[in-house]
Design a protein around this motif. Sequence first.
Motif, PDB file in Angstrom:
ATOM      1  N   ARG A 224     -17.684 -47.636  11.760  1.00  0.00           N
ATOM      2  CA  ARG A 224     -18.156 -47.727  13.149  1.00  0.00           C
ATOM      3  C   ARG A 224     -16.996 -47.899  14.117  1.00  0.00           C
ATOM      4  N   LEU A 225     -15.963 -48.630  13.689  1.00  0.00           N
ATOM      5  CA  LEU A 225     -14.779 -48.781  14.527  1.00  0.00           C
ATOM      6  C   LEU A 225     -14.084 -47.436  14.710  1.00  0.00           C
ATOM      7  N   GLN A 226     -14.011 -46.655  13.629  1.00  0.00           N
ATOM      8  CA  GLN A 226     -13.396 -45.334  13.703  1.00  0.00           C
ATOM      9  C   GLN A 226     -14.096 -44.486  14.752  1.00  0.00           C
ATOM     10  N   GLU A 227     -15.414 -44.541  14.792  1.00  0.00           N
ATOM     11  CA  GLU A 227     -16.186 -43.776  15.777  1.00  0.00           C
ATOM     12  C   GLU A 227     -15.902 -44.262  17.199  1.00  0.00           C
ATOM     13  N   LEU A 228     -15.665 -45.572  17.353  1.00  0.00           N
ATOM     14  CA  LEU A 228     -15.368 -46.130  18.669  1.00  0.00           C
ATOM     15  C   LEU A 228     -14.079 -45.547  19.246  1.00  0.00           C
ATOM     16  N   PHE A 229     -13.110 -45.271  18.374  1.00  0.00           N
ATOM     17  CA  PHE A 229     -11.809 -44.804  18.834  1.00  0.00           C
ATOM     18  C   PHE A 229     -11.728 -43.291  18.984  1.00  0.00           C
ATOM     19  N   GLU A 230     -12.596 -42.568  18.295  1.00  0.00           N
ATOM     20  CA  GLU A 230     -12.538 -41.105  18.342  1.00  0.00           C
ATOM     21  C   GLU A 230     -12.878 -40.595  19.735  1.00  0.00           C
ATOM     22  N   GLY A 231     -12.265 -39.488  20.104  1.00  0.00           N
ATOM     23  CA  GLY A 231     -12.548 -38.876  21.397  1.00  0.00           C
ATOM     24  C   GLY A 231     -11.693 -39.396  22.527  1.00  0.00           C
ATOM     25  N   HIS A 232     -10.804 -40.351  22.240  1.00  0.00           N
ATOM     26  CA  HIS A 232      -9.912 -40.886  23.273  1.00  0.00           C
ATOM     27  C   HIS A 232      -8.497 -40.364  23.029  1.00  0.00           C
ATOM     28  N   ARG A 233      -7.823 -40.024  24.099  1.00  0.00           N
ATOM     29  CA  ARG A 233      -6.439 -39.582  23.993  1.00  0.00           C
ATOM     30  C   ARG A 233      -5.552 -40.822  23.967  1.00  0.00           C
ATOM     31  N   LEU A 234      -5.094 -41.182  22.788  1.00  0.00           N
ATOM     32  CA  LEU A 234      -4.287 -42.370  22.596  1.00  0.00           C
ATOM     33  C   LEU A 234      -2.840 -42.011  22.292  1.00  0.00           C
ATOM     34  N   THR A 235      -1.936 -42.853  22.728  1.00  0.00           N
ATOM     35  CA  THR A 235      -0.533 -42.669  22.405  1.00  0.00           C
ATOM     36  C   THR A 235      -0.305 -43.032  20.944  1.00  0.00           C
ATOM     37  N   PRO A 236       0.842 -42.642  20.362  1.00  0.00           N
ATOM     38  CA  PRO A 236       1.109 -43.035  18.971  1.00  0.00           C
ATOM     39  C   PRO A 236       1.035 -44.544  18.747  1.00  0.00           C
ATOM     40  N   THR A 237       1.521 -45.337  19.696  1.00  0.00           N
ATOM     41  CA  THR A 237       1.438 -46.797  19.558  1.00  0.00           C
ATOM     42  C   THR A 237      -0.010 -47.261  19.559  1.00  0.00           C
ATOM     43  N   GLN A 238      -0.811 -46.692  20.448  1.00  0.00           N
ATOM     44  CA  GLN A 238      -2.218 -47.068  20.509  1.00  0.00           C
ATOM     45  C   GLN A 238      -2.967 -46.642  19.252  1.00  0.00           C
ATOM     46  N   ARG A 239      -2.591 -45.508  18.691  1.00  0.00           N
ATOM     47  CA  ARG A 239      -3.220 -45.085  17.442  1.00  0.00           C
ATOM     48  C   ARG A 239      -2.844 -46.034  16.306  1.00  0.00           C
ATOM     49  N   ARG A 240      -1.632 -46.530  16.341  1.00  0.00           N
ATOM     50  CA  ARG A 240      -1.215 -47.501  15.325  1.00  0.00           C
ATOM     51  C   ARG A 240      -2.112 -48.740  15.378  1.00  0.00           C
TER      52      ARG A 240
END
Length: 295
Positions: free
Chosen positions: A10-26
């Motif tokens: 469910r957390l993975q779904e929360l983050f999908e669809g957002h343009r995140l920087t490499p640091t934010q993806r970390r």
Amino acid sequence: METVNGAGARLQELFEGHRLTPTQRRIAHCVVRHAAEAPFLSSVELAELAGVSQPSVTRFAVALGFDGYPALRRRLRETLPASGGVRDGADGSGEPAGGGDGEGARNTWQQAVHAEIENLRRLAAQLADPAPVTAAGRLLAASRPLPVLGLRAAAAQARGFAYFAAKVHPDVRLLDEGGSMLDDRLDTAVRAGASALLCFALPRHPRETVAALGRARAAGLRVVTVADSAFAPVAGPGDVLLPAAVGTGLSFDTACGPMLLGRVLLEAMCDELPDAQARLEEFDARAAERGLFAD
């Protein structure tokens, strides 16, 4: 690495669809891997766990659309099961969520691969209408010379296309470095008679790419762009835009779709070059004479 199941999925779904920087993806990957404890960590504790700065955690929350980290943490806690923690399985059985097909037991790397597979499926469906690619191939084949632009993340795509295109097209000019020399090389291609330009544009989109395409259009070149989205900031009126999504499941984008679309476009260009096959056979013969390849 922990599997992505239950709250993690469910957390993975929360983050999908957002343009995140490499640091934010970390940070996002850290939250998914530590789905049980992450919703109870302070911003400082999460920063330490992810190996980033505390302000980066705050910017991460804002990038997801929250007012700040406290609001994000409340949302993270809502993903937890009613018991307040992540059980071994979503149903308490001790088995991974998602049943026996393994869907709920994919780790972060597997999720990224499956996301790319889905991107390729969408690309295959898009290519059911061959007209846009055929038209683009015709434009590129007719341009003498043919400038191929790709900066930063897109440089590898441009370089790969130019490498193969040079085997069938008489004059391919790779533009993979920014700065003042980019303007010079673009002007030189225009003066030499170029009528079209191929651009590979991937996130994050450099301002230099946008500016270079503006100059190319002003010089009268038709622009063919392989981009990550039909809404990419590089698109302009009159361009032939060929979208292919990138994968965003890892710290850095994966670009299987744009690479494959580039090869499809190369094939379409070959179909428009009457001497393409002869050039390829000539190259093969010379390569054999020179012993270029080990196989």
